[in-house]
Design an enzyme around this catalytic site. Sequence first.
Site, PDB file in Angstrom:
ATOM      1  N   GLU A  14       0.825  -1.207   0.000  1.00 55.29           N
ATOM      2  CA  GLU A  14       0.000   0.000   0.000  1.00 55.29           C
ATOM      3  C   GLU A  14       0.862   1.261   0.000  1.00 55.29           C
ATOM      4  OE1 GLU A  14      -4.208  -0.084   1.944  1.00 55.29           O
ATOM      5  OE2 GLU A  14      -2.834   0.795   3.378  1.00 55.29           O
TER       6      GLU A  14
ATOM      7  N   GLU B 181       2.022   1.746  -3.384  1.00 48.40           N
ATOM      8  CA  GLU B 181       0.902   2.200  -4.227  1.00 48.40           C
ATOM      9  C   GLU B 181       0.671   3.704  -4.024  1.00 48.40           C
ATOM     10  OE1 GLU B 181      -2.772   0.128  -3.376  1.00 48.40           O
ATOM     11  OE2 GLU B 181      -3.826   1.091  -5.033  1.00 48.40           O
TER      12      GLU B 181
ATOM     13  N   CYS C 243      -8.598  -2.224   3.897  1.00 50.69           N
ATOM     14  CA  CYS C 243      -8.478  -3.475   4.676  1.00 50.69           C
ATOM     15  C   CYS C 243      -9.689  -3.780   5.535  1.00 50.69           C
ATOM     16  CB  CYS C 243      -7.204  -3.475   5.507  1.00 50.69           C
ATOM     17  SG  CYS C 243      -6.896  -1.948   6.337  1.00 50.69           S
TER      18      CYS C 243
ATOM     19  N   SER D  69      -7.487   1.818  -2.323  1.00 55.90           N
ATOM     20  CA  SER D  69      -6.265   1.061  -2.629  1.00 55.90           C
ATOM     21  C   SER D  69      -6.704  -0.273  -3.225  1.00 55.90           C
ATOM     22  CB  SER D  69      -5.487   0.823  -1.330  1.00 55.90           C
ATOM     23  OG  SER D  69      -4.656  -0.294  -1.474  1.00 55.90           O
TER      24      SER D  69
ATOM     25  N   LYS E 290     -15.876  -9.898   7.803  1.00 52.75           N
ATOM     26  CA  LYS E 290     -14.831 -10.756   7.215  1.00 52.75           C
ATOM     27  C   LYS E 290     -15.415 -12.069   6.715  1.00 52.75           C
ATOM     28  CE  LYS E 290     -10.889  -8.507   7.936  1.00 52.75           C
ATOM     29  NZ  LYS E 290     -10.141  -8.037   6.772  1.00 52.75           N
TER      30      LYS E 290
ATOM     31  N   GLU F  89     -16.477 -11.160   3.351  1.00 47.30           N
ATOM     32  CA  GLU F  89     -15.322 -10.918   2.481  1.00 47.30           C
ATOM     33  C   GLU F  89     -14.713 -12.242   2.001  1.00 47.30           C
ATOM     34  OE1 GLU F  89     -11.724  -9.542   4.401  1.00 47.30           O
ATOM     35  OE2 GLU F  89     -11.231  -8.265   2.703  1.00 47.30           O
TER      36      GLU F  89
ATOM     37  N   GLU G 271     -14.300 -13.041  -6.049  1.00 53.66           N
ATOM     38  CA  GLU G 271     -12.977 -12.671  -6.584  1.00 53.66           C
ATOM     39  C   GLU G 271     -11.823 -13.078  -5.664  1.00 53.66           C
ATOM     40  OE1 GLU G 271     -15.455 -10.683  -5.633  1.00 53.66           O
ATOM     41  OE2 GLU G 271     -14.782  -8.667  -5.071  1.00 53.66           O
TER      42      GLU G 271
ATOM     43  N   CYS H 299     -10.568  -2.123  14.408  1.00 51.63           N
ATOM     44  CA  CYS H 299     -10.886  -3.559  14.569  1.00 51.63           C
ATOM     45  C   CYS H 299     -11.043  -3.971  16.025  1.00 51.63           C
ATOM     46  CB  CYS H 299      -9.817  -4.406  13.916  1.00 51.63           C
ATOM     47  SG  CYS H 299      -9.563  -3.981  12.203  1.00 51.63           S
TER      48      CYS H 299
END
Length: 574
Positions: free
Chosen positions: A278, A281, A298, A318, A357, A360, A365, A502
């Site tokens: 990141e 990036e 994230c 990102s 999560k 996710e 993908e 988190c």
Amino acid sequence: MVTLTIDGIKVQVPKGATILEAAKAAGVHVPTLCYHPDQAVKANCRVCVVEVEGVRLLQAACSQPVTEGMVVKTASPKVLNARKTIVELILAHHPQDCLKCIRNQNCELQTLTAELGIREIPFEPKVRGLKKDTSTPSIVRDPDKCVLCRRCLEACHVTQTVGALGLENRGCEAIVIPALGKDLAETGCVMCGQCVLACPVGALAEKEQIDEFLAAVADPDKIVVTQIAPAIRVAIAEEVGMKTGELDMLKFVAGLRKIGFDRVFHTNFTADLTILEEGNELLERLQHGGKLPMITSCSPGWINFCETFYPDLLDHLSTCKSPQQMFGALVKTYWAQKMGVDPKNIYSVSIMPCTAKKYEAQRPEMNASGYRDVDLVLTTRELGRLLRRAGIDFSKLEPDKFDSWMGEYTGAGVIFGATGGVMEAALRTVYEVVTKETLANVDFIPCRGLEGVKEASVNLAGTEVKVAIAHGLGNARKLLDKIRAGTADYHFIEIMCCPGGCIGGGGQPIPTTMAKRQERINAIYAEDAGLPKRKSHENEEVMTLYKEFLEKPLGHKSHELLHTHYHPREGKLL
Ligand code: SF4
Ligand code: SF4
Ligand code: SF4
Ligand code: FES
């Protein structure tokens, strides 16, 4: 200040305080149900009633302001009988299947029932038999158990500004339900689980997947590997009867092996890796004119929110996958190759503070290696139940080691668990990479703390880089609206879906109040401060991973395995 007497105790509290606040100051316990310490007063359950001298009707302690000279009785026979009748009426409409309930032994209604000594219900039982909603991979709604406190509504509408749940009908017919009686999966629900943390009972819960884990452990062909998220490390102690952050991590590893994990790693490793990807990036976008501000990616609840409510801003995200998904992709490629095992036999379980999560992990993908990055996600609460079920006594376990090759981590990986942590970790690395100087002090204090939106700027070799941090989607909205309006001059933004980051995730131990969040944040920064390495680029195993497998940050393999693109979530009921 106002002086009053509660159960014979004189107490002074600021003007405008409620009787409940005064009782707390006097050390007197008044039971509550709809009250939540971080939310607005709702005063709809009447469980907190008290007697005020000179006032005929009982008063709700959570909403009634104190007055000078007030005399309050919190436990007179009149009060105790009234509270008992109120709870008996709630129970008459309640399934009372505590033995099988996910909140058994951690339920405010159950505790109240015990406290009030209720042995039988003198009212005709009227459970409505409403349908359980299991439509999402993350959250289960059991509306029969709802006590109509409305705490979830504040969490969803005010804190998260999603508004997936609503109150329909009135009186006995009232029900908390997604709009038009639809399933949660048809709404804009981002699966953050903040409503679950707010719910006092078992009406909202995570989708429990303990049986799937046990089935994998029982399969002799499967190598069951786990990664532990940074925010778990401090909070899991609360699930096993210890203080926040008190569980020795190496004993924790021993406990995880005992319940069936063949290999134990931590997500801190890929948190460090995320910073390398990141950070590069960001530099790429800064130097070559990419989309700014770049926003972290994230937090999967945040991704869902962006895809649903701000699809026009998706190109600000990102392209990095979350550390959970990066770890999953690498364990079935790099680690499998090093160990000489067939990736199809690896069963990858992540232990996460987060209900989103679960969603996710099953996104289509997330399988660029040809295998699902992550097969199963267990929340902190599910892991707590597993450890208790297996009778793990940490005081009797010998410390064990994390497995290697993806086992090293730095303080930068640890602080990913707290709001501002990703930003601080990124700045520690980006600063040194750009300036080629060693940071004199790695603590970026403006990134820390529970303020909803934080801003900072850093001078990177003559360029002033402006950053912002938001936690909780209501706060994120403020920054996103600025970007939409063209008035945001930031270069880099960290957004975490859950208040506190988190450590306040929807899968964390209950209760998760703001005070608890602060305790967990303190434990995280204490761990970071005590580590010998505190910058992601000092992680030697990450560097070896680049040398042996990925070649370089943002290289071909990284793009294939560690990066992704997000898409508008269309057709949702908003
Ligand atoms: S919600 Fe609470 S009171 Fe109701 S069944 Fe579950 S544990 Fe029992
Ligand atoms: S999981 Fe989050 S978005 Fe979904 S209903 Fe609960 S608070 Fe709202
Ligand atoms: S679902 Fe839970 S938090 Fe929401 S109103 Fe019902 S009991 Fe309260
Ligand atoms: S806690 Fe006071 S009315 Fe519900």
